[in-house]
Design a protein around this motif. Sequence first.
Motif, PDB file in Angstrom:
ATOM      1  N   HIS A  51       0.705  -1.160   0.300  1.00  0.00           N
ATOM      2  CA  HIS A  51      -0.144  -0.174  -0.280  1.00  0.00           C
ATOM      3  C   HIS A  51       0.588   1.565  -0.289  1.00  0.00           C
ATOM      4  N   LEU A  52       0.806   2.298  -1.085  1.00  0.00           N
ATOM      5  CA  LEU A  52       1.052   3.186  -1.186  1.00  0.00           C
ATOM      6  C   LEU A  52       0.956   3.986  -0.130  1.00  0.00           C
ATOM      7  N   HIS A  53       0.929   5.425   0.796  1.00  0.00           N
ATOM      8  CA  HIS A  53       0.586   6.266   1.136  1.00  0.00           C
ATOM      9  C   HIS A  53       1.125   7.693  -0.252  1.00  0.00           C
ATOM     10  N   VAL A  54      -0.101   8.611  -0.286  1.00  0.00           N
ATOM     11  CA  VAL A  54       0.444   9.151  -0.764  1.00  0.00           C
ATOM     12  C   VAL A  54      -0.146  10.246  -0.671  1.00  0.00           C
ATOM     13  N   THR A  55       0.326  11.392  -0.697  1.00  0.00           N
ATOM     14  CA  THR A  55       0.016  12.592   0.042  1.00  0.00           C
ATOM     15  C   THR A  55      -0.238  13.367  -1.069  1.00  0.00           C
ATOM     16  N   ALA A  56      -1.586  14.559  -0.759  1.00  0.00           N
ATOM     17  CA  ALA A  56      -1.964  15.108  -1.330  1.00  0.00           C
ATOM     18  C   ALA A  56      -0.438  16.249  -1.836  1.00  0.00           C
ATOM     19  N   PRO A  57       0.124  17.067  -3.108  1.00  0.00           N
ATOM     20  CA  PRO A  57       0.487  18.014  -3.029  1.00  0.00           C
ATOM     21  C   PRO A  57       0.132  19.279  -2.507  1.00  0.00           C
ATOM     22  N   ARG A  58       1.133  20.531  -2.224  1.00  0.00           N
ATOM     23  CA  ARG A  58       1.170  20.958  -1.472  1.00  0.00           C
ATOM     24  C   ARG A  58       0.862  21.806  -2.695  1.00  0.00           C
ATOM     25  N   THR A  59      -0.072  23.314  -2.480  1.00  0.00           N
ATOM     26  CA  THR A  59       0.392  24.419  -3.395  1.00  0.00           C
ATOM     27  C   THR A  59       0.712  25.298  -2.539  1.00  0.00           C
ATOM     28  N   ALA A  60       1.744  26.458  -3.249  1.00  0.00           N
ATOM     29  CA  ALA A  60       1.890  27.060  -2.806  1.00  0.00           C
ATOM     30  C   ALA A  60       1.208  28.537  -2.869  1.00  0.00           C
ATOM     31  N   GLN A  61       1.273  29.412  -2.042  1.00  0.00           N
ATOM     32  CA  GLN A  61       0.046  30.314  -1.823  1.00  0.00           C
ATOM     33  C   GLN A  61       1.083  30.935  -2.122  1.00  0.00           C
ATOM     34  N   THR A  62       1.324  32.300  -2.941  1.00  0.00           N
ATOM     35  CA  THR A  62       1.861  33.184  -2.986  1.00  0.00           C
ATOM     36  C   THR A  62       1.207  34.882  -3.042  1.00  0.00           C
ATOM     37  N   ARG A  63       1.486  35.342  -2.059  1.00  0.00           N
ATOM     38  CA  ARG A  63       0.903  37.254  -2.277  1.00  0.00           C
ATOM     39  C   ARG A  63       1.989  38.020  -2.400  1.00  0.00           C
ATOM     40  N   LEU A  64       1.312  38.935  -3.203  1.00  0.00           N
ATOM     41  CA  LEU A  64       2.172  40.046  -3.878  1.00  0.00           C
ATOM     42  C   LEU A  64       1.658  41.233  -3.199  1.00  0.00           C
ATOM     43  N   PRO A  65       2.631  42.012  -2.801  1.00  0.00           N
ATOM     44  CA  PRO A  65       2.009  43.183  -2.076  1.00  0.00           C
ATOM     45  C   PRO A  65       1.801  44.417  -3.375  1.00  0.00           C
ATOM     46  N   TRP A  66       1.455  44.918  -2.281  1.00  0.00           N
ATOM     47  CA  TRP A  66       0.410  46.432  -2.871  1.00  0.00           C
ATOM     48  C   TRP A  66       0.977  46.476  -4.301  1.00  0.00           C
ATOM     49  N   TRP A  67       2.294  46.995  -3.809  1.00  0.00           N
ATOM     50  CA  TRP A  67       2.991  47.918  -4.898  1.00  0.00           C
ATOM     51  C   TRP A  67       3.168  47.055  -5.935  1.00  0.00           C
ATOM     52  N   ALA A  68       2.936  44.961  -6.471  1.00  0.00           N
ATOM     53  CA  ALA A  68       4.014  44.756  -6.757  1.00  0.00           C
ATOM     54  C   ALA A  68       3.164  44.774  -8.173  1.00  0.00           C
ATOM     55  N   LEU A  69       1.524  45.901  -8.208  1.00  0.00           N
ATOM     56  CA  LEU A  69       0.660  46.103  -8.741  1.00  0.00           C
ATOM     57  C   LEU A  69       0.098  47.276  -9.240  1.00  0.00           C
ATOM     58  N   VAL A  70       0.808  48.342  -8.000  1.00  0.00           N
ATOM     59  CA  VAL A  70       0.291  49.373  -8.649  1.00  0.00           C
ATOM     60  C   VAL A  70       1.335  50.694  -9.183  1.00  0.00           C
ATOM     61  N   LEU A  71       2.699  49.860  -9.519  1.00  0.00           N
ATOM     62  CA  LEU A  71       4.307  50.452  -9.924  1.00  0.00           C
ATOM     63  C   LEU A  71       3.576  50.124 -11.137  1.00  0.00           C
ATOM     64  N   PRO A  72       3.760  48.983 -11.764  1.00  0.00           N
ATOM     65  CA  PRO A  72       3.192  48.344 -13.369  1.00  0.00           C
ATOM     66  C   PRO A  72       2.259  49.399 -13.699  1.00  0.00           C
ATOM     67  N   ALA A  73       0.845  49.254 -13.015  1.00  0.00           N
ATOM     68  CA  ALA A  73      -0.133  50.063 -13.694  1.00  0.00           C
ATOM     69  C   ALA A  73       0.452  51.455 -13.505  1.00  0.00           C
ATOM     70  N   ALA A  74       1.233  52.117 -12.436  1.00  0.00           N
ATOM     71  CA  ALA A  74       0.694  53.324 -12.796  1.00  0.00           C
ATOM     72  C   ALA A  74       2.544  53.756 -13.770  1.00  0.00           C
ATOM     73  N   ALA A  75       3.408  52.868 -13.646  1.00  0.00           N
ATOM     74  CA  ALA A  75       4.399  53.197 -14.559  1.00  0.00           C
ATOM     75  C   ALA A  75       3.402  52.849 -16.524  1.00  0.00           C
ATOM     76  N   PHE A  76       2.530  51.760 -16.781  1.00  0.00           N
ATOM     77  CA  PHE A  76       2.042  51.981 -18.023  1.00  0.00           C
ATOM     78  C   PHE A  76       0.727  52.966 -18.529  1.00  0.00           C
ATOM     79  N   VAL A  77       0.409  54.315 -16.988  1.00  0.00           N
ATOM     80  CA  VAL A  77      -0.389  54.917 -17.407  1.00  0.00           C
ATOM     81  C   VAL A  77       0.656  56.252 -17.766  1.00  0.00           C
TER      82      VAL A  77
END
Length: 69
Positions: A6-32
Amino acid sequence: MSADTHLHVTAPRTAQTRLPWWALVLPAAAFVVLFVLMVSPAAADSVSADSASHALEVLRNVLGGLLSS
């Protein structure tokens, strides 16, 4: 003696990434900013040193307030 088949298979863990606020705001501001300069390049010539220094001062105050909290 039999081996455990019997193989004991565990579910793969998903990596959760959280971006800081500036990771979305700065590229958007530069684009504008780049889009506005592309649409009306005459606006780039009308920026005076006084208004640019005022904008930098406001930016410094905003970033200083965000970093100190």
